[in-house]
Design a protein around this motif. Structure first.
Motif, short mmCIF file in Angstrom:
data_model
loop_
_atom_site.label_atom_id
_atom_site.label_comp_id
_atom_site.label_asym_id
_atom_site.label_seq_id
_atom_site.Cartn_x
_atom_site.Cartn_y
_atom_site.Cartn_z
N HIS A 140 0.81 -1.23 0.00
CA HIS A 140 0.00 0.00 0.00
C HIS A 140 0.83 1.27 0.00
O HIS A 140 0.96 1.94 -1.02
CB HIS A 140 -0.97 -0.06 1.20
N GLU A 141 1.42 1.63 1.14
CA GLU A 141 2.17 2.91 1.21
C GLU A 141 3.37 2.80 2.15
O GLU A 141 3.42 1.96 3.06
CB GLU A 141 1.25 4.04 1.70
N HIS A 142 4.33 3.67 1.91
CA HIS A 142 5.51 3.82 2.78
C HIS A 142 5.77 5.34 2.81
O HIS A 142 6.70 5.84 2.17
CB HIS A 142 6.68 3.05 2.17
N PRO A 143 4.92 6.07 3.56
CA PRO A 143 4.94 7.53 3.43
C PRO A 143 6.25 8.20 3.83
O PRO A 143 6.68 9.16 3.18
CB PRO A 143 3.79 7.98 4.35
N THR A 144 6.93 7.69 4.87
CA THR A 144 8.17 8.37 5.27
C THR A 144 9.28 8.15 4.23
O THR A 144 10.18 8.99 4.10
CB THR A 144 8.65 7.97 6.68
N GLN A 145 9.20 7.05 3.47
CA GLN A 145 10.17 6.85 2.39
C GLN A 145 9.97 7.90 1.30
O GLN A 145 10.93 8.50 0.81
CB GLN A 145 10.02 5.44 1.80
N ALA A 146 8.70 8.14 0.94
CA ALA A 146 8.43 9.15 -0.10
C ALA A 146 8.86 10.54 0.38
O ALA A 146 9.39 11.34 -0.41
CB ALA A 146 6.95 9.15 -0.47
N LEU A 147 8.66 10.81 1.66
CA LEU A 147 9.07 12.12 2.19
C LEU A 147 10.59 12.28 2.15
O LEU A 147 11.10 13.34 1.79
CB LEU A 147 8.54 12.31 3.61
#
Ligand code: CP
Length: 322
Positions: A140-147
């Motif tokens: 689904h998501e890995h938000p801190t990686q994208a940040l």
């Protein structure tokens, strides 16, 4: 893009990038920039999270994310607990929800979770009183990686808007790709995805990306080349004929990289499989590769997220942020 600066981050949890407004993303990146400076000083400690308890719950393996969340919490003065899933009651059959309710009874302020199931962080957030940070949930998501990827690009290029970013490889199983697509689109970058047809999700173009199966076309004029690992642990059966053939068509080497802009940056979230999705000569190219810098940005981004989210929780009288 000129965005009005937010006075605070407007959410209690960080479950994904999808749905985050550009000014909320900008707020976290600006705060993370300040923490990069702090992390380069001898005294890296602050009391911002003094009195707070952070529990890290990693149901999947991790080197970068787990270590940097632990460092981030400790540098901000939190009491950081790393729950060992292998030695926990999960091994006796306790469900994620029962584990969450048990930990919640100990009044943690922040729960950081990595889990093999998409939606696990969302489920946890519905059951606990503190903040939840998604450290990667299934595909689904890995938000801190994208940040941290965005912070790396922004510091190198001064902006995200207008950057042509080619995300290459196993898009189908990649939470990193999904979070990056949402973030880069929100911030005005142009996103291309490329991989073999078997590793491209159906209707991925609906996320607002240009879709390619030819690596050279996808890299043509790109500012950023973001490589992804083949997520073998999420595959049932073979999605590529062989690693050798995969590298021939989709592995990043200097020959393929020559199609990107001459100063294109090479990124990889790690862990890397050298010789499968990336050639060592490219990965270690000190003029082009920013892979180590991504790791450095990871600590700062996670400090920013912990700081921003806990500002929503009842006050502990801790020191203000730097
Ligand atoms: N990029 C990333 O999530 O790495 P880890 O699996 O080592 O945390």
């Amino acid at each position: 893009m000129t965005l009005p600066r937010l006075a605070s981050y407007p959410h209690r949890h960080l479950l994904g990038i999808e749905g985050l407004a550009p000014d909320a993303i900008e707020f976290l990146l600006d705060l993370a920039d300040e923490y990069v400076d702090l992390n380069r000083q001898v005294d890296k400690k602050r009391g911002t999270l003094k009195g707070r308890t952070q529990i890290n719950l990693f149901f999947e393996t991790s080197t970068r994310t787990s270590t940097s969340f632990e460092l981030a919490g400790k540098r901000l003065g939190a009491d950081v607990i790393n729950m060992s899933v292998a030695r926990s009651a999960v091994q006796k059959g306790e469900t994620l929800l029962d584990t969450a309710m048990t930990l919640n009874a100990m009044h943690p302020d922040v729960l950081v979770i990595r889990h093999q199931d998409s939606g696990a962080a969302q489920l946890l957030a519905q059951k606990v009183s503190g903040s939840v940070i998604n450290a990667g949930d299934g595909t689904h998501e890995h938000p801190t990686q994208a940040l941290l990827d965005a912070l790396t690009i922004r510091r190198r290029r001064g902006k995200l808007q207008g950057q042509i970013v080619a995300i290459c490889g196993d898009i189908l199983h990649s939470r990193v790709a999904r979070s990056n697509i949402h973030l880069l689109n929100a911030m005005g970058a142009y996103v291309r995805v490329v991989g073999p047809p078997t590793l491209l999700p159906t209707a991925i173009e609906r996320l607002g990306v240009e879709v390619h199966t030819d690596m050279e076309k996808a890299l043509d004029g790109a500012d950023i080349v973001m490589m992804l690992r083949l997520q073998l642990e999420r595959m049932q059966g073979a999605y590529v004929p062989s690693f050798r053939e995969y590298f021939h068509f989709y592995g990043l080497d200097h020959r393929k990289l020559a199609h990107a802009k001459p100063d294109a940056l090479i990124m990889h979230p790690g862990p890397m499989n050298r010789g499968v999705e990336i050639d060592s000569l490219v990965a270690d190219d000190i003029n082009r590769s920013v892979i180590r810098e991504q790791v450095e940005m990871g600590v700062a981004v996670r400090m920013a997220c912990l700081d921003a989210l806990t500002r929503h929780l009842p006050d502990t009288g801790a020191e203000p942020a730097p």
